[in-house]
Design a protein around this motif. Structure first.
Motif, PDB file in Angstrom:
ATOM      1  N   ILE A  33       8.188   1.637   1.575  1.00 38.80           N
ATOM      2  CA  ILE A  33       8.261   0.347   2.276  1.00 38.80           C
ATOM      3  C   ILE A  33       9.712  -0.079   2.430  1.00 38.80           C
ATOM      4  N   ALA A  34      10.489   0.000   1.360  1.00 33.10           N
ATOM      5  CA  ALA A  34      11.893  -0.410   1.382  1.00 33.10           C
ATOM      6  C   ALA A  34      12.708   0.379   2.402  1.00 33.10           C
ATOM      7  N   HIS A  35      12.329   1.639   2.618  1.00 30.27           N
ATOM      8  CA  HIS A  35      13.057   2.485   3.557  1.00 30.27           C
ATOM      9  C   HIS A  35      12.433   2.522   4.951  1.00 30.27           C
ATOM     10  N   GLY A  36      11.389   1.739   5.157  1.00 32.24           N
ATOM     11  CA  GLY A  36      10.734   1.718   6.468  1.00 32.24           C
ATOM     12  C   GLY A  36      10.138   3.056   6.849  1.00 32.24           C
ATOM     13  N   ASP A  37       9.746   3.835   5.867  1.00 34.95           N
ATOM     14  CA  ASP A  37       9.216   5.177   6.086  1.00 34.95           C
ATOM     15  C   ASP A  37       7.689   5.110   6.205  1.00 34.95           C
ATOM     16  N   LEU A  38       7.204   4.890   7.422  1.00 42.52           N
ATOM     17  CA  LEU A  38       5.764   4.722   7.611  1.00 42.52           C
ATOM     18  C   LEU A  38       4.972   5.995   7.329  1.00 42.52           C
ATOM     19  N   ALA A  39       5.521   7.145   7.681  1.00 43.26           N
ATOM     20  CA  ALA A  39       4.829   8.402   7.379  1.00 43.26           C
ATOM     21  C   ALA A  39       4.760   8.599   5.863  1.00 43.26           C
ATOM     22  N   GLY A  40       5.857   8.341   5.188  1.00 40.14           N
ATOM     23  CA  GLY A  40       5.874   8.441   3.737  1.00 40.14           C
ATOM     24  C   GLY A  40       4.953   7.425   3.091  1.00 40.14           C
ATOM     25  N   LEU A  41       4.904   6.223   3.673  1.00 39.91           N
ATOM     26  CA  LEU A  41       4.028   5.179   3.148  1.00 39.91           C
ATOM     27  C   LEU A  41       2.573   5.617   3.221  1.00 39.91           C
ATOM     28  N   LYS A  42       2.206   6.229   4.327  1.00 45.09           N
ATOM     29  CA  LYS A  42       0.829   6.721   4.470  1.00 45.09           C
ATOM     30  C   LYS A  42       0.496   7.711   3.357  1.00 45.09           C
ATOM     31  N   ASP A  43       1.397   8.649   3.116  1.00 48.35           N
ATOM     32  CA  ASP A  43       1.174   9.642   2.058  1.00 48.35           C
ATOM     33  C   ASP A  43       1.116   8.989   0.681  1.00 48.35           C
ATOM     34  N   GLU A  44       2.042   8.091   0.421  1.00 49.09           N
ATOM     35  CA  GLU A  44       2.106   7.475  -0.906  1.00 49.09           C
ATOM     36  C   GLU A  44       0.924   6.544  -1.161  1.00 49.09           C
ATOM     37  N   LEU A  45       0.469   5.833  -0.131  1.00 51.98           N
ATOM     38  CA  LEU A  45      -0.735   5.005  -0.295  1.00 51.98           C
ATOM     39  C   LEU A  45      -1.946   5.876  -0.601  1.00 51.98           C
ATOM     40  N   GLY A  46      -1.999   7.043   0.016  1.00 53.66           N
ATOM     41  CA  GLY A  46      -3.079   7.984  -0.287  1.00 53.66           C
ATOM     42  C   GLY A  46      -3.022   8.447  -1.728  1.00 53.66           C
ATOM     43  N   ASP A  47      -1.796   8.717  -2.215  1.00 54.39           N
ATOM     44  CA  ASP A  47      -1.637   9.135  -3.612  1.00 54.39           C
ATOM     45  C   ASP A  47      -2.038   8.008  -4.562  1.00 54.39           C
ATOM     46  N   LEU A  48      -1.664   6.776  -4.211  1.00 54.03           N
ATOM     47  CA  LEU A  48      -2.026   5.640  -5.057  1.00 54.03           C
ATOM     48  C   LEU A  48      -3.534   5.402  -5.031  1.00 54.03           C
ATOM     49  N   LEU A  49      -4.139   5.549  -3.867  1.00 54.66           N
ATOM     50  CA  LEU A  49      -5.600   5.431  -3.769  1.00 54.66           C
ATOM     51  C   LEU A  49      -6.274   6.473  -4.661  1.00 54.66           C
ATOM     52  N   LEU A  50      -5.743   7.667  -4.670  1.00 53.88           N
ATOM     53  CA  LEU A  50      -6.306   8.712  -5.527  1.00 53.88           C
ATOM     54  C   LEU A  50      -6.265   8.283  -6.990  1.00 53.88           C
ATOM     55  N   GLN A  51      -5.180   7.654  -7.401  1.00 56.10           N
ATOM     56  CA  GLN A  51      -5.092   7.157  -8.776  1.00 56.10           C
ATOM     57  C   GLN A  51      -6.174   6.114  -9.053  1.00 56.10           C
ATOM     58  N   VAL A  52      -6.386   5.206  -8.112  1.00 56.49           N
ATOM     59  CA  VAL A  52      -7.393   4.158  -8.283  1.00 56.49           C
ATOM     60  C   VAL A  52      -8.792   4.762  -8.347  1.00 56.49           C
ATOM     61  N   VAL A  53      -9.076   5.673  -7.448  1.00 56.76           N
ATOM     62  CA  VAL A  53     -10.391   6.319  -7.421  1.00 56.76           C
ATOM     63  C   VAL A  53     -10.601   7.157  -8.682  1.00 56.76           C
ATOM     64  N   SER A  54      -9.532   7.719  -9.209  1.00 53.44           N
ATOM     65  CA  SER A  54      -9.627   8.571 -10.380  1.00 53.44           C
ATOM     66  C   SER A  54      -9.886   7.807 -11.670  1.00 53.44           C
ATOM     67  N   MET A  55      -9.515   6.561 -11.738  1.00 53.28           N
ATOM     68  CA  MET A  55      -9.601   5.819 -12.994  1.00 53.28           C
ATOM     69  C   MET A  55     -10.973   5.874 -13.670  1.00 53.28           C
ATOM     70  N   PRO A  56     -12.079   5.761 -12.936  1.00 51.92           N
ATOM     71  CA  PRO A  56     -13.366   5.873 -13.637  1.00 51.92           C
ATOM     72  C   PRO A  56     -13.530   7.219 -14.343  1.00 51.92           C
ATOM     73  N   ALA A  57     -12.979   8.251 -13.778  1.00 52.82           N
ATOM     74  CA  ALA A  57     -13.120   9.586 -14.366  1.00 52.82           C
ATOM     75  C   ALA A  57     -12.394   9.693 -15.688  1.00 52.82           C
ATOM     76  N   TRP A  58     -11.267   9.012 -15.839  1.00 52.69           N
ATOM     77  CA  TRP A  58     -10.496   9.135 -17.074  1.00 52.69           C
ATOM     78  C   TRP A  58     -11.275   8.551 -18.249  1.00 52.69           C
ATOM     79  N   ARG A  59     -12.204   7.679 -17.958  1.00 62.95           N
ATOM     80  CA  ARG A  59     -13.025   7.067 -19.009  1.00 62.95           C
ATOM     81  C   ARG A  59     -13.978   8.102 -19.609  1.00 62.95           C
TER      82      ARG A  59
END
Length: 106
Positions: free
Chosen positions: A50-76
């Motif tokens: 976001i700070a660098h205005g990198d929209l392509a990178g933002l798309k990838d990083e939001l996907g990675d963060l979503l994966l972390q959120v979706v994964s949380m139930p599994a860690w339990r």
């Protein structure tokens, strides 16, 4: 397994990775404590894109963060934290925080 845009498919794949005797050894070893640094890293990478205005990178990083959120139930271990539960909780939170705006939209 085939790729999909469906969030349910993402959850299904995560469950498969956490299935003893079948899943990924690395994923099977993870806990909330071991995965927390990766979650923070992904959040910082979102902020950096976001700070660098990198929209392509933002798309990838939001996907990675979503994966972390979706994964949380599994860690339990037994999926006690249900993704649907979080969705329901957050839709309720958004409605409570935006009563006036959402009343205007129906």
């Amino acid at each position: 397994m085939k790729p999909s845009r469906d969030i349910a498919r993402l959850i299904e794949i995560m469950a498969a990775l956490r299935t003893p005797g079948f899943g990924c050894p690395w994923d099977l070893e993870q806990t909330f404590a071991t995965i927390a640094p990766y979650t923070l890293e992904e959040a910082y990478e979102v902020a950096d894109a976001i700070a660098h205005g990198d929209l392509a990178g933002l798309k990838d990083e939001l996907g990675d963060l979503l994966l972390q959120v979706v994964s949380m139930p599994a860690w339990r271990g037994r999926w006690r934290l249900r993704f649907r539960w979080r969705g329901r909780g957050y839709t309720g939170k958004l409605i409570r925080r935006h009563r006036t705006s959402l009343r205007r939209t129906g």
